[in-house]
Design a protein around this motif. Structure first.
Motif, PDB file in Angstrom:
ATOM      1  N   LEU A 218      37.559  30.708  36.490  1.00 51.57           N
ATOM      2  CA  LEU A 218      36.506  31.153  37.405  1.00 51.57           C
ATOM      3  C   LEU A 218      37.010  32.211  38.385  1.00 51.57           C
ATOM      4  O   LEU A 218      36.264  33.055  38.841  1.00 51.57           O
ATOM      5  CB  LEU A 218      36.004  29.955  38.227  1.00 51.57           C
ATOM      6  N   HIS A 219      38.298  32.098  38.746  1.00 54.22           N
ATOM      7  CA  HIS A 219      38.860  33.005  39.760  1.00 54.22           C
ATOM      8  C   HIS A 219      39.893  33.965  39.171  1.00 54.22           C
ATOM      9  O   HIS A 219      40.750  34.468  39.875  1.00 54.22           O
ATOM     10  CB  HIS A 219      39.526  32.173  40.876  1.00 54.22           C
ATOM     11  N   THR A 220      39.830  34.173  37.850  1.00 54.66           N
ATOM     12  CA  THR A 220      40.811  35.034  37.198  1.00 54.66           C
ATOM     13  C   THR A 220      40.076  36.180  36.493  1.00 54.66           C
ATOM     14  O   THR A 220      39.062  35.936  35.842  1.00 54.66           O
ATOM     15  CB  THR A 220      41.594  34.212  36.132  1.00 54.66           C
ATOM     16  N   PRO A 221      40.590  37.430  36.613  1.00 56.28           N
ATOM     17  CA  PRO A 221      39.954  38.534  35.879  1.00 56.28           C
ATOM     18  C   PRO A 221      39.995  38.246  34.370  1.00 56.28           C
ATOM     19  O   PRO A 221      40.971  37.669  33.874  1.00 56.28           O
ATOM     20  CB  PRO A 221      40.828  39.748  36.229  1.00 56.28           C
ATOM     21  N   ALA A 222      38.930  38.641  33.665  1.00 58.41           N
ATOM     22  CA  ALA A 222      38.802  38.312  32.233  1.00 58.41           C
ATOM     23  C   ALA A 222      40.060  38.721  31.448  1.00 58.41           C
ATOM     24  O   ALA A 222      40.514  37.985  30.574  1.00 58.41           O
ATOM     25  CB  ALA A 222      37.561  38.980  31.668  1.00 58.41           C
ATOM     26  N   GLY A 223      40.624  39.874  31.799  1.00 57.99           N
ATOM     27  CA  GLY A 223      41.775  40.387  31.053  1.00 57.99           C
ATOM     28  C   GLY A 223      43.027  39.534  31.197  1.00 57.99           C
ATOM     29  O   GLY A 223      43.967  39.642  30.410  1.00 57.99           O
ATOM     30  N   GLU A 224      43.060  38.686  32.231  1.00 59.06           N
ATOM     31  CA  GLU A 224      44.267  37.862  32.462  1.00 59.06           C
ATOM     32  C   GLU A 224      44.112  36.412  32.015  1.00 59.06           C
ATOM     33  O   GLU A 224      45.042  35.619  32.124  1.00 59.06           O
ATOM     34  CB  GLU A 224      44.615  37.895  33.966  1.00 59.06           C
ATOM     35  N   VAL A 225      42.942  36.087  31.491  1.00 65.27           N
ATOM     36  CA  VAL A 225      42.677  34.690  31.124  1.00 65.27           C
ATOM     37  C   VAL A 225      43.635  34.188  30.041  1.00 65.27           C
ATOM     38  O   VAL A 225      44.099  33.045  30.074  1.00 65.27           O
ATOM     39  CB  VAL A 225      41.187  34.538  30.674  1.00 65.27           C
TER      40      VAL A 225
END
Ligand SMILES: Nc1ncnc2c1ncn2[C@@H]1O[C@H](COP(=O)(O)OP(=O)(O)O)[C@@H](O)[C@H]1O
Ligand SMILES: N[C@@H](CC(=O)OP(=O)(O)O)C(=O)O
Length: 501
Positions: free
Chosen positions: A91-98
């Motif tokens: 929820l609190h992470t940019p999509a690219g870093e998931v």
């Protein structure tokens, strides 16, 4: 359930001994002389935590050569918690870093390492990789949407059971034991659409499951069904649902009921249901027998060893026993749960502790014995959607406790809700609440209440523990005592020593 129409086959197969597995003889496909499944065995997270444990589970499954088991598995180890953590962090992470999130990496490493250690074939490894990719995509979706609904949460946690069952079925096949993986939501576990704590739709599920788990006609190997615990499909939404934390126990009894079996087994990491929570009372010892009512009370009042609804299918169909066994100590006899047991010698059977409970005191501000007072009180709780655990009443006052879990996922009753509750009583009654209480529930033979209570109050007097409220369940299997959280572990230890040590 519809009482008029039998939901289970009328004949059950004869019982071959299930209390004693034979010594480890290597992995021979069990029950191949039988036409159909003869027992359901469920293994929880601790029983399937790693490759070594999965090998042990395979060995247990094959150690009843006269039985053809359907196996229900939970997610490996703490995978369900890791999946929930991954969702929260996404929820609190940019999509690219998931893709690099720590809980996702832990899940990926555990399942790929287990696949390698178990030596499953390339197709099975690809199946695991595909699921891991889908899991990452779901987490990316959560990150982009900035939203983690209960529906998404259920899809998220479903990956745990979908992975463990695929790995286990592939391992059995690699060992020459025929096995077929099934997702419970595809074979007929139909539920309400209450995501994260869905209820089973028995009318729809029992016949569908019976049909889906029918083994192919004679000749050829008989594949052991390996089924995901915990999961279902919402009857309106068609989406994946879950049966509440620990829900695989319920999957196990549900499948047993659908197949009309005389016994199902739930394999844990303890020698059966114990006289108390072993994390609080190290001296707790196994209970040989329990009735369904006793097991349900025990689970409802907080013994995490069984899901509170797990006894329901067994009770509904009648004649099915539930055996609790230890996958770390397979020769221990375990606990047999059934409709009836001989209570002649029973005094106190188990002591359960439920902490972090809120107690509410309500007294009528109107005339003594006012007609309808209790009805109005409970109407307020119904409108606030708050479930009540223990109740004690007099003519003009009522004390009760509120379940700390609105659902099994969210453990804290929020302060605002309590203030809302107090406001709802304004004009009807004087209400106050106290947080930080514990329910000590004695599962006991209430035919012998006087003896039990005499001993209980002697012990609590000696320990200087003050009972704030007490209640004797109408189910005739329990006495509940409410004490302060800080005094509860001491009280439980002293009561356990009095009745069991
Ligand atoms: N009265 C009890 N008897 C047995 N175990 C209990 C009891 N109360 C709490 N427990 C805890 O329940 C655990 C087993 O339940 P759980 O972890 O859900 O099993 P699984 O994941 O294998 O299904 C035990 O390890 C123990 O710590
Ligand atoms: N994996 C789910 C369902 C379950 O039944 O697990 P376990 O059998 O390990 O309690 C959970 O953790 O809630």
């Amino acid at each position: 359930m519809d009482g008029a129409r039998p939901l289970v086959p009328e004949t059950v197969r004869p019982t071959v001994r299930l209390d004693a597995p034979v010594a480890d003889q290597g992995l021979q496909a069990p029950g191949q002389h039988l036409d159909q499944v003869s027992v359901v065995m469920k293994f929880g997270g601790s029983s399937v935590a790693n490759a070594e444990r999965l090998r042990e589970v395979a060995s247990i499954v094959c150690s009843f050569p006269d039985h053809l088991p359907c196996v229900v598995l939970s997610a490996m180890g703490k995978t369900t918690n890791l999946l929930l953590q991954a969702g929260e962090v996404a929820l609190h992470t940019p999509a690219g870093e998931v893709g690099a999130l720590a809980p996702l990496a832990a899940i990926r490493d555990l399942h790929l390492a287990t696949a390698a250690e178990l030596g499953v074939d390339a197709q099975a490894v690809r199946g695991v990789e595909t699921l891991l990719t889908q899991l990452e995509q779901l987490l990316v979706g959560i990150s982009i949407m900035q939203d983690l609904t209960h529906r998404a949460r259920d899809s998220l946690v479903s990956f745990g059971e979908r992975l463990s069952t695929r790995l286990f079925a592939a391992y059995l096949r690699a060992q020459g034991v025929p096995a077929r993986q099934h997702d419970a939501f595809d074979i007929g576990v139909i539920t309400t659409d209450v995501f994260t704590s869905a209820e089973v739709d028995y009318e729809a599920s029992l016949p569908a499951l019976r049909e889906a788990l029918r083994l192919p006609g004679s000749g050829g190997p008989r594949p052991l069904p390996i089924v995901t615990g915990f999961l279902g499909r919402g009857r309106g939404s068609g989406a994946i649902t879950t049966l509440g934390r620990g829900g695989s126990d319920l999957t196990c009894t549900l499948l047993g009921a659908a197949l009309g079996l005389p016994e199902v087994q739930v394999w844990k990491d303890v020698d059966g249901v114990l006289t108390s929570d072993p994390r609080i009372i190290p001296a707790a010892r196994p209970v040989a027998q329990l009735t369904f009512e006793e097991a349900t009370e025990l689970a409802f009042f907080g013994a995490t060893v069984l899901h509170p609804q797990a006894m329901q299918p067994a009770q509904e169909v009648g004649g099915m026993g539930v055996r609790v066994k230890n996958s770390y100590n397979r020769l221990a006899p375990g606990t047999l749960i059934s409709a009836e047991r001989d209570m002649a010698d029973a005094l106190c059977t188990a002591i359960v502790l439920k902490s972090n409970v809120t107690m509410v005191d309500i007294s009528s501000t109107r005339m003594l014995g006012q007609y309808g007072f209790l009805a109005r009180v409970f109407d307020v709780f119904a409108r606030q959607k708050l479930s009540v655990d223990v109740v004690a009443t007099s003519e003009i006052s009522v004390s009760l406790t509120l379940d700390p879990a609105r659902t099994l996922w969210e453990r804290d009753l929020i302060e605002d809700e309590l203030e809302g509750l107090m406001a709802a009583f304004a004009g009807i009654a004087k209400a106050s609440y106290r947080r930080g209480m514990s329910i000590i529930c004695l599962i006991c033979n209430v035919q012998r209440t006087s003896t039990i209570l005499e001993r209980v109050f002697n012990v609590l007097g000696r320990e200087a523990v003050n009972v704030q409220m007490m209640s004797q369940g109408a189910s005739k299997t329990n006495i509940s005592l409410i004490v302060r959280d800080g005094e509860a572990p001491r009280a439980v230890a002293a009561l356990h020593a009095e009745f069991f040590e």
